[in-house]
Design a protein around this motif. Structure first.
Motif, PDB file in Angstrom:
ATOM      1  N   VAL A  93       0.611  -1.302   0.040  1.00 58.38           N
ATOM      2  CA  VAL A  93      -0.163  -0.133   0.158  1.00 58.38           C
ATOM      3  C   VAL A  93       0.910   1.200  -0.154  1.00 58.38           C
ATOM      4  N   MET A  94       1.966   1.556   0.972  1.00 59.37           N
ATOM      5  CA  MET A  94       2.947   2.402   0.850  1.00 59.37           C
ATOM      6  C   MET A  94       3.592   2.708  -0.709  1.00 59.37           C
ATOM      7  N   SER A  95       4.258   1.717  -1.320  1.00 55.11           N
ATOM      8  CA  SER A  95       5.375   1.688  -2.260  1.00 55.11           C
ATOM      9  C   SER A  95       4.521   1.657  -3.466  1.00 55.11           C
ATOM     10  N   TYR A  96       2.696   1.284  -3.897  1.00 49.32           N
ATOM     11  CA  TYR A  96       2.589   1.177  -4.952  1.00 49.32           C
ATOM     12  C   TYR A  96       2.093   2.981  -4.992  1.00 49.32           C
ATOM     13  N   PRO A  97       1.645   3.985  -4.236  1.00 52.82           N
ATOM     14  CA  PRO A  97       1.714   5.397  -4.612  1.00 52.82           C
ATOM     15  C   PRO A  97       3.018   5.991  -5.359  1.00 52.82           C
ATOM     16  N   LEU A  98       4.030   5.534  -4.650  1.00 52.81           N
ATOM     17  CA  LEU A  98       5.890   6.486  -4.544  1.00 52.81           C
ATOM     18  C   LEU A  98       6.224   5.948  -5.280  1.00 52.81           C
ATOM     19  N   LEU A 103       2.168  10.990  -7.921  1.00 54.10           N
ATOM     20  CA  LEU A 103       1.853  12.201  -6.900  1.00 54.10           C
ATOM     21  C   LEU A 103       2.932  13.294  -6.184  1.00 54.10           C
ATOM     22  N   ARG A 104       1.832  13.958  -6.021  1.00 49.84           N
ATOM     23  CA  ARG A 104       2.170  15.346  -4.848  1.00 49.84           C
ATOM     24  C   ARG A 104       3.326  14.953  -3.885  1.00 49.84           C
ATOM     25  N   LEU A 105       4.210  15.915  -3.740  1.00 49.48           N
ATOM     26  CA  LEU A 105       5.191  15.659  -2.698  1.00 49.48           C
ATOM     27  C   LEU A 105       6.055  14.149  -2.887  1.00 49.48           C
ATOM     28  N   ASN A 106       6.095  13.299  -3.595  1.00 44.08           N
ATOM     29  CA  ASN A 106       7.007  12.577  -4.983  1.00 44.08           C
ATOM     30  C   ASN A 106       8.251  12.306  -4.027  1.00 44.08           C
ATOM     31  N   LYS A 107       8.575  13.614  -4.279  1.00 45.94           N
ATOM     32  CA  LYS A 107      10.407  13.680  -4.567  1.00 45.94           C
ATOM     33  C   LYS A 107      10.661  13.978  -2.870  1.00 45.94           C
ATOM     34  N   PHE A 108       9.566  15.094  -2.103  1.00 45.72           N
ATOM     35  CA  PHE A 108       9.578  14.497  -0.422  1.00 45.72           C
ATOM     36  C   PHE A 108       9.121  13.360   0.242  1.00 45.72           C
ATOM     37  N   PHE A 109       8.628  12.635  -0.174  1.00 51.52           N
ATOM     38  CA  PHE A 109       8.010  11.246   0.274  1.00 51.52           C
ATOM     39  C   PHE A 109       8.984  10.192   0.376  1.00 51.52           C
ATOM     40  N   ILE A 110       9.693  10.084  -0.956  1.00 48.58           N
ATOM     41  CA  ILE A 110      10.950   8.928  -0.986  1.00 48.58           C
ATOM     42  C   ILE A 110      12.576   9.455  -0.316  1.00 48.58           C
TER      43      ILE A 110
END
Length: 290
Positions: A93-98, A103-110
């Motif tokens: 569930v966490m990996s699929y959006p990343l 995805l907004r703020l993708n560069k922040f979450f990773i």
């Protein structure tokens, strides 16, 4: 002709190298098995190599005769099954959006996920959070929740998801599927290799976990087999430490430790051949595609 000769030489050298790797990999376990069936005198005399010396099964009889051993085994199975289900589900569930660049703020979450690989908060803050704040001490949740999501597993699964063709999701949308439907009916069925790979990682980690249970489990009857194994290794100076009678005093320390390790390793060894194909495929695809 020259190319064929070079290729044959490479195959021979590669085969010899793999044989050496197999020997060095299997020898420790074969040695443990031989020790577990050998007498204590033979072990301390250094006579045991890959075959049992003065064959005996007394140590197995002592350990297997204890009902506590099977209780701890069952506890470990329960912890491993529940913990693996939670970990794989949460990781997916966490990996699929990343894996989605939109995805907004993708560069922040990773980078935030990667940050947790190097800074875990420390033992004392984690203990206070789990035992005091969340009040999960002496419960199964203290064992299966804290390590449910691993940054390494998230990155591995994210890389796999990112390698799946976007056309699959577009076809799902055309068929009227939403995000949840696409994820459960298209993405997950195509992700068996990486799901099995993560599952194997988690099962091995859960099966061998003794440190967390030693901190959070106050009731001995809730111990996993790894914690019981550690107790045997630490305390097995004589069979009486694990409940043997005075008539069984010939079997001590080394053979007890070897037997305990063999018995606790067998389930993982038995599982791996059935998932090897998915494991290798998941590691290759998850590590290369991106």
């Amino acid at each position: 002709m020259k190319r064929t000769s070079t290729f044959s030489t490479f195959n021979i050298l590669n085969g010899l190298f793999m044989i050496l790797v197999v020997i060095f990999t299997l020898y420790p376990f074969v040695y443990l098995v031989a020790q577990s069936f050998s007498s204590e005198a033979a072990i301390y005399a250094g006579k045991v190599t890959i075959f049992p010396v003065e064959f005996t099964t007394k140590t197995y009889e002592v350990i297997l005769s204890k009902p506590d051993f099977f209780r701890y085994y069952w506890n470990t199975i329960v912890y491993s099954v529940i913990g693996t289900f939670i970990a794989v589900a949460a990781t997916a569930v966490m990996s699929y959006p990343l894996s989605k660049e939109k995805l907004r703020l993708n560069k922040f979450f990773i980078p935030f996920v990667l940050f947790t690989m190097y800074f875990g908060g420390g033992l004392i803050p984690n203990y206070i959070l789990i035992a005091k704040t969340l009040d999960m001490r002496d419960t199964i949740w203290a064992i299966v929740i804290p390590g449910a999501i691993s940054a390494f597993n998230v990155i591995l699964m994210k890389t796999f998801f990112a390698g799946l063709p976007n056309e699959l999701e577009e076809a799902g949308r055309v068929d009227g599927l939403g995000v949840f439907g696409i994820f459960t009916r298209i993405i997950l069925p195509l992700s068996k290799p990486i799901l099995v790979t993560i599952m194997l990682f988690v099962i091995v980690g859960m099966w061998n976990n003794w440190f967390g249970p030693s901190l959070y489990l106050q009731s001995k009857e809730k111990w996993p087999i790894a914690l019981y194994l550690k107790q045997i290794i630490d305390n097995a100076v004589s069979p009486t430490e694990i409940g043997a009678t005075s008539e069984q005093t010939s079997q001590i320390a080394a053979s007890v430790k070897s037997t305990a390790m063999v018995l606790t390793s067998l389930p993982i060894i038995c599982i791996y051949p059935f998932v090897q194909r998915y494991f290798v495929q998941g590691m290759m695809i998850g590590a290369v595609k991106g």
